[in-house]
Write an enzyme that holds these catalytic residues in place. Structure first.
Site, PDB file in Angstrom:
ATOM      1  N   ASP A 117       7.311 -20.332  -3.842  1.00  0.00           N
ATOM      2  CA  ASP A 117       7.829 -19.095  -3.295  1.00  0.00           C
ATOM      3  C   ASP A 117       8.449 -19.327  -1.924  1.00  0.00           C
ATOM      4  OD1 ASP A 117       8.338 -16.375  -3.247  1.00  0.00           O
ATOM      5  OD2 ASP A 117       6.369 -15.851  -2.448  1.00  0.00           O
ATOM      6  N   ASN A 126      11.276 -11.086 -12.464  1.00  0.00           N
ATOM      7  CA  ASN A 126      12.527 -11.583 -11.885  1.00  0.00           C
ATOM      8  C   ASN A 126      13.730 -11.311 -12.781  1.00  0.00           C
ATOM      9  OD1 ASN A 126      10.857 -14.584 -10.669  1.00  0.00           O
ATOM     10  ND2 ASN A 126      11.135 -12.620  -9.650  1.00  0.00           N
TER      11      ASN A 126
END
Length: 262
Positions: free
Chosen positions: A40, A89
């Protein structure tokens, strides 16, 4: 050498010395068989470095993956799961999502190159992905089958709740094909029966999960498999994640006493 360059040289030397010290401390320590990585912070890294294109961060993060897998090899890690793209996502705007798919395809092609040792397996709801992305992921799995290195799961279009739902559907379909009644299935159903239908079936559960960027949440990553995992959170954005950061995670893991609920 200018003053800025000299300071960077000193920092690099000190980091190398610290890295060697960490490596010595880990000799003989417990090593996780399976490491999960929530990679991330790519977009935030791009913003922090003044780059206007968030995909520049994703590309830089993609370049970090092979190094990370090399560090896992050095440590003796047998299985690595990389969280590349969640089902959430997939709702991103098309101008952002399409370049991200191309970057993920590039990762799969790079990690499956003839000079790579890893065995790749895509894990996730592949039916939700573009056909060209699925083709690249499946080709990477096929050409790396039987290679001598670590098993590397590429979690693309992955959601932990969806994986469990898919596992239950697969389990029900299997027993329906055998003629098992619902009452019979209820009488024998155990957690191991569901585990046999997960995307990661046949693999050990993660011993250690690393998340970069300072976020301290799982985001649906391997919800079933991480019931007894150890977690390590670092503020470092993924594109800046270094071997010294990885060794710190291993040191933290080795220092913990895993009780598995006992």
């Amino acid at each position: 050498m200018c003053r800025v360059g000299a300071r960077q040289w000193v920092r690099d030397v000190l980091t190398q010395l610290y890295e060697r010290r960490l490596a010595r401390q880990l000799v003989g320590a417990d090593v996780p068989r399976h490491v999960g990585a929530i990679i991330d912070g790519n977009r935030r890294w791009a913003r922090a470095t003044g780059l206007l294109d968030p995909n520049a961060g994703h590309r830089r993060g993609a370049d970090r993956i092979a190094s990370f897998l090399g560090w896992c090899d050095e440590a003796g890690v047998e299985v690595v799961t990389l969280f590349l793209l969640s089902t959430d996502n997939l709702t991103r705007p098309e101008p952002e999502l399409t370049p991200l798919m191309r970057i993920i395809e590039g990762v799969a092609e790079d990690l499956s190159a003839p000079d790579r040792r890893w065995q790749l397996r895509p894990v996730g709801a592949l039916e939700l992905l573009p056909a060209e992305t699925v083709a690249v992921l499946k080709e990477a799995e096929e050409v790396t089958r039987g290679r001598p290195g670590a098993h590397v799961n590429l979690a693309v279009g992955y959601g932990g709740r969806r994986e469990i739902a898919d596992a239950v559907r697969s389990l029900l379909a299997e027993h329906a094909s055998r003629g098992t009644t619902l009452d019979e299935l209820v009488g024998v159903l155990d957690v191991e029966h569901i585990a046999e239908h997960l995307y990661t079936r046949g693999q050990p559960d993660p011993d250690l999960v690393i998340r970069t960027s300072g976020e301290q949440r799982m985001s649906g990553f391997l919800l079933w498999q991480t019931a007894h995992s150890e977690f390590y959170f670092t503020d470092v954005y993924w594109p800046d994640f270094r071997r010294v950061d990885f060794l710190r995670a291993l040191r933290a893991y080795a220092a913990r006493h895993r009780r598995f609920g006992g």
